[in-house]
Design a protein around this motif. Sequence first.
Motif, PDB file in Angstrom:
ATOM      1  N   PRO A 177       1.237  -1.471  -0.360  1.00  0.00           N
ATOM      2  CA  PRO A 177       0.153  -0.291  -0.300  1.00  0.00           C
ATOM      3  C   PRO A 177       1.152   1.109   0.245  1.00  0.00           C
ATOM      4  CG  PRO A 177      -0.584  -1.625   2.019  1.00  0.00           C
ATOM      5  CD  PRO A 177       0.476  -1.877   0.779  1.00  0.00           C
ATOM      6  N   ASN A 178       0.208   2.193  -0.873  1.00  0.00           N
ATOM      7  CA  ASN A 178       0.607   3.553  -0.447  1.00  0.00           C
ATOM      8  C   ASN A 178       0.827   4.251   0.916  1.00  0.00           C
ATOM      9  OD1 ASN A 178       1.930   3.659  -3.244  1.00  0.00           O
ATOM     10  ND2 ASN A 178       0.220   4.786  -3.641  1.00  0.00           N
ATOM     11  N   ALA A 179       1.749   3.898   1.687  1.00  0.00           N
ATOM     12  CA  ALA A 179       1.692   4.390   3.133  1.00  0.00           C
ATOM     13  C   ALA A 179       1.702   6.144   3.680  1.00  0.00           C
ATOM     14  CB  ALA A 179       1.977   3.057   4.017  1.00  0.00           C
ATOM     15  N   ILE A 180       1.304   6.662   4.403  1.00  0.00           N
ATOM     16  CA  ILE A 180       1.442   7.872   4.697  1.00  0.00           C
ATOM     17  C   ILE A 180       2.146   7.956   6.111  1.00  0.00           C
ATOM     18  CG2 ILE A 180       0.074   8.190   2.319  1.00  0.00           C
ATOM     19  CD1 ILE A 180      -2.032  10.010   4.918  1.00  0.00           C
ATOM     20  N   ALA A 181       2.657   9.512   6.282  1.00  0.00           N
ATOM     21  CA  ALA A 181       3.083   9.853   8.104  1.00  0.00           C
ATOM     22  C   ALA A 181       1.050  10.467   7.509  1.00  0.00           C
ATOM     23  CB  ALA A 181       3.940  10.850   7.674  1.00  0.00           C
ATOM     24  N   SER A 182       0.274   9.285   8.454  1.00  0.00           N
ATOM     25  CA  SER A 182      -1.354   9.592   8.969  1.00  0.00           C
ATOM     26  C   SER A 182      -1.090  11.138   9.936  1.00  0.00           C
ATOM     27  CB  SER A 182      -1.562   7.824   8.890  1.00  0.00           C
ATOM     28  OG  SER A 182      -1.353   6.995   9.538  1.00  0.00           O
ATOM     29  N   GLU A 183      -0.182  10.871  10.740  1.00  0.00           N
ATOM     30  CA  GLU A 183      -0.633  11.202  12.156  1.00  0.00           C
ATOM     31  C   GLU A 183      -0.809  13.202  11.551  1.00  0.00           C
ATOM     32  OE1 GLU A 183       3.383  10.967  11.730  1.00  0.00           O
ATOM     33  OE2 GLU A 183       2.194   9.870  11.332  1.00  0.00           O
ATOM     34  N   LYS A 184       0.004  13.187  10.624  1.00  0.00           N
ATOM     35  CA  LYS A 184       0.084  14.657  10.129  1.00  0.00           C
ATOM     36  C   LYS A 184      -0.692  15.364   9.724  1.00  0.00           C
ATOM     37  CE  LYS A 184       3.670  14.361   6.998  1.00  0.00           C
ATOM     38  NZ  LYS A 184       4.668  15.322   6.171  1.00  0.00           N
ATOM     39  N   TYR A 185      -1.780  14.426   9.192  1.00  0.00           N
ATOM     40  CA  TYR A 185      -3.362  15.030   8.469  1.00  0.00           C
ATOM     41  C   TYR A 185      -4.100  14.978   9.550  1.00  0.00           C
ATOM     42  CZ  TYR A 185      -0.050  14.014   5.242  1.00  0.00           C
ATOM     43  OH  TYR A 185       1.122  13.750   3.235  1.00  0.00           O
ATOM     44  N   VAL A 299      -6.070  10.568  -2.269  1.00  0.00           N
ATOM     45  CA  VAL A 299      -6.595  10.175  -1.667  1.00  0.00           C
ATOM     46  C   VAL A 299      -6.548   9.305  -0.869  1.00  0.00           C
ATOM     47  CG1 VAL A 299      -8.896   8.879  -2.136  1.00  0.00           C
ATOM     48  CG2 VAL A 299      -7.985  10.255  -4.474  1.00  0.00           C
ATOM     49  N   VAL A 300      -5.672   8.926   0.117  1.00  0.00           N
ATOM     50  CA  VAL A 300      -5.189   8.139   1.530  1.00  0.00           C
ATOM     51  C   VAL A 300      -4.809   9.702   2.579  1.00  0.00           C
ATOM     52  CG1 VAL A 300      -4.268   7.068   3.044  1.00  0.00           C
ATOM     53  CG2 VAL A 300      -4.075   6.077   0.674  1.00  0.00           C
ATOM     54  N   GLU A 301      -4.527  10.684   2.030  1.00  0.00           N
ATOM     55  CA  GLU A 301      -4.132  11.675   2.992  1.00  0.00           C
ATOM     56  C   GLU A 301      -5.989  12.110   3.002  1.00  0.00           C
ATOM     57  OE1 GLU A 301       0.269  12.571   1.373  1.00  0.00           O
ATOM     58  OE2 GLU A 301      -1.092  13.722   0.117  1.00  0.00           O
ATOM     59  N   ALA A 302      -6.107  12.649   1.782  1.00  0.00           N
ATOM     60  CA  ALA A 302      -7.774  13.183   2.038  1.00  0.00           C
ATOM     61  C   ALA A 302      -8.286  12.567   3.165  1.00  0.00           C
ATOM     62  CB  ALA A 302      -8.303  13.233   1.263  1.00  0.00           C
ATOM     63  N   GLN A 303      -8.145  11.205   2.517  1.00  0.00           N
ATOM     64  CA  GLN A 303      -9.258  10.394   4.580  1.00  0.00           C
ATOM     65  C   GLN A 303      -8.815  10.412   6.067  1.00  0.00           C
ATOM     66  OE1 GLN A 303     -10.928   6.654   2.360  1.00  0.00           O
ATOM     67  NE2 GLN A 303      -9.441   7.216   1.162  1.00  0.00           N
ATOM     68  N   MET A 352      -9.104  10.337  11.663  1.00  0.00           N
ATOM     69  CA  MET A 352      -9.290   9.373  10.970  1.00  0.00           C
ATOM     70  C   MET A 352      -8.005   8.149  11.635  1.00  0.00           C
ATOM     71  SD  MET A 352     -12.295   9.588   9.689  1.00  0.00           S
ATOM     72  CE  MET A 352     -12.132   7.911   8.957  1.00  0.00           C
ATOM     73  N   TYR A 353      -7.574   9.115  12.258  1.00  0.00           N
ATOM     74  CA  TYR A 353      -5.885   8.376  12.325  1.00  0.00           C
ATOM     75  C   TYR A 353      -5.954   6.758  12.497  1.00  0.00           C
ATOM     76  CZ  TYR A 353      -1.038   6.879  14.455  1.00  0.00           C
ATOM     77  OH  TYR A 353      -0.025   6.181  14.147  1.00  0.00           O
ATOM     78  N   GLU A 354      -6.999   6.057  13.283  1.00  0.00           N
ATOM     79  CA  GLU A 354      -7.063   4.561  13.355  1.00  0.00           C
ATOM     80  C   GLU A 354      -8.034   3.803  12.410  1.00  0.00           C
ATOM     81  OE1 GLU A 354      -5.574   2.845  16.018  1.00  0.00           O
ATOM     82  OE2 GLU A 354      -4.959   4.637  17.712  1.00  0.00           O
ATOM     83  N   GLY A 360      -4.063  -0.524   6.665  1.00  0.00           N
ATOM     84  CA  GLY A 360      -2.543  -0.738   6.884  1.00  0.00           C
ATOM     85  C   GLY A 360      -1.667   0.246   5.977  1.00  0.00           C
ATOM     86  N   PHE A 361      -2.506   1.299   6.239  1.00  0.00           N
ATOM     87  CA  PHE A 361      -1.803   2.470   5.521  1.00  0.00           C
ATOM     88  C   PHE A 361      -0.830   3.569   6.382  1.00  0.00           C
ATOM     89  CE2 PHE A 361      -4.532   0.955   2.144  1.00  0.00           C
ATOM     90  CZ  PHE A 361      -4.563   1.375   1.069  1.00  0.00           C
ATOM     91  N   ASP A 362      -0.357   3.332   6.820  1.00  0.00           N
ATOM     92  CA  ASP A 362       0.315   4.031   7.682  1.00  0.00           C
ATOM     93  C   ASP A 362       1.963   3.713   7.730  1.00  0.00           C
ATOM     94  OD1 ASP A 362       0.689   6.419  10.484  1.00  0.00           O
ATOM     95  OD2 ASP A 362       1.641   4.337  11.044  1.00  0.00           O
TER      96      ASP A 362
END
Length: 379
Positions: A177-185, A299-303, A352-354, A360-362
């Motif tokens: 998956p194209n994982a992102i640094a999700s906590e930033k968003y 799109v993952v970042e937006a979510q 939406m972090y959790e 699986g995108f973190d």
Amino acid sequence: MVQPIRILHVFGGVSLGGAESRIMDLYRCMDREEIQFDFLVHSECVETRKPEFYDEEIESLGGRIFVLPRFKVYNYIQYKKAVADFFKEHDEFALIQGHMTSTASIYLPAAKKAGIPVSVAHARSAGVDKGVKGIVTKILRLPLLKRADYCFACSREAGEAVFGKRWEKSKKSVVLPNAIASEKYIFNGEIRDKVRKELGIEDCYVIGHVGRFHYAKNHEYLLKVFSALHTGMKDRSIRAVLLLLGDGGGMESVRQQAKLLNLEEDVFFMGNKKDVENYYQAMDFFVFPSRFEGLPGTVVEAQAAGIRCIISDKITPEVRLCQLVHYESIDEPEDLWAKYILENASYVRSDMYETIKEAGFDVKEQAAKMEGFYKTGKM
């Protein structure tokens, strides 16, 4: 002192693109005393290549940037020689990961021949450019399933598009998956207010889009959707604005389209931003009408930022991580897209972090997995 394992990532360049951003997110999470990334990029002129968006950060993290001449089809022999010469000089890598799949069937075998133990072809898109360029790309990709040790893909659709229908049944196939640094968003109201105030759009309804100005992204359709929405919001006495983040050769034609639609005051061309996560906070709806994608990280970042999204049905279902995403056909009139946004314009943003993590995108969790792969060469 024990030297870190060095991994070579091959790209067309290290500008602010989706694939480059995902690898940089991963790079920042690596234990760089044990694993270091280097980058092999391409340029029209090797000697006079200008620094790109990520050059400075790569070097600050301990990475190196090497340059090859850009592949032009007619320079096949020269390109192949340049690749061979590079790997004669540089065989120190434990693994090569090629994100530029158009010429991976040339540079991956050369790397193996030079003694680099593990080769990876990484599919990032489910489509190709139109015309001759796209046809040539498809032909060059044909041998990849045989020539790479592993064939990664950001989605099943991208894997099949690049490696063929036999890919998913192959022992070489890996969906990463194209994982992102999700906590930033994570949604932040203070940042939202600050950005909107800076742009002078505090009382506006803000449509957002993040992507390079390229045929795949379908900006011309996006502008038509926004034009219809702009009229609908005006009927409600609300000013709608469109934030376009990204750069690329197609920007000027989009500027002209905005002018022809009398929207030039309401379309903001923001260019590339290092703090892109802050601009997601300012958005109210994310619109993404691509002609083709692999699995768009935007799109993952937006979510992750808790934004409702309307996206093209050409995009893989794997990118829909929650109920925020709605698919619509780009073959439908743009009024249909605008109507959906108008009908779903009001909602409450949430953390939406959790959700992103569980899907699986973190990137922190992915980094731990990839560290093991880079050390052992086994997935």
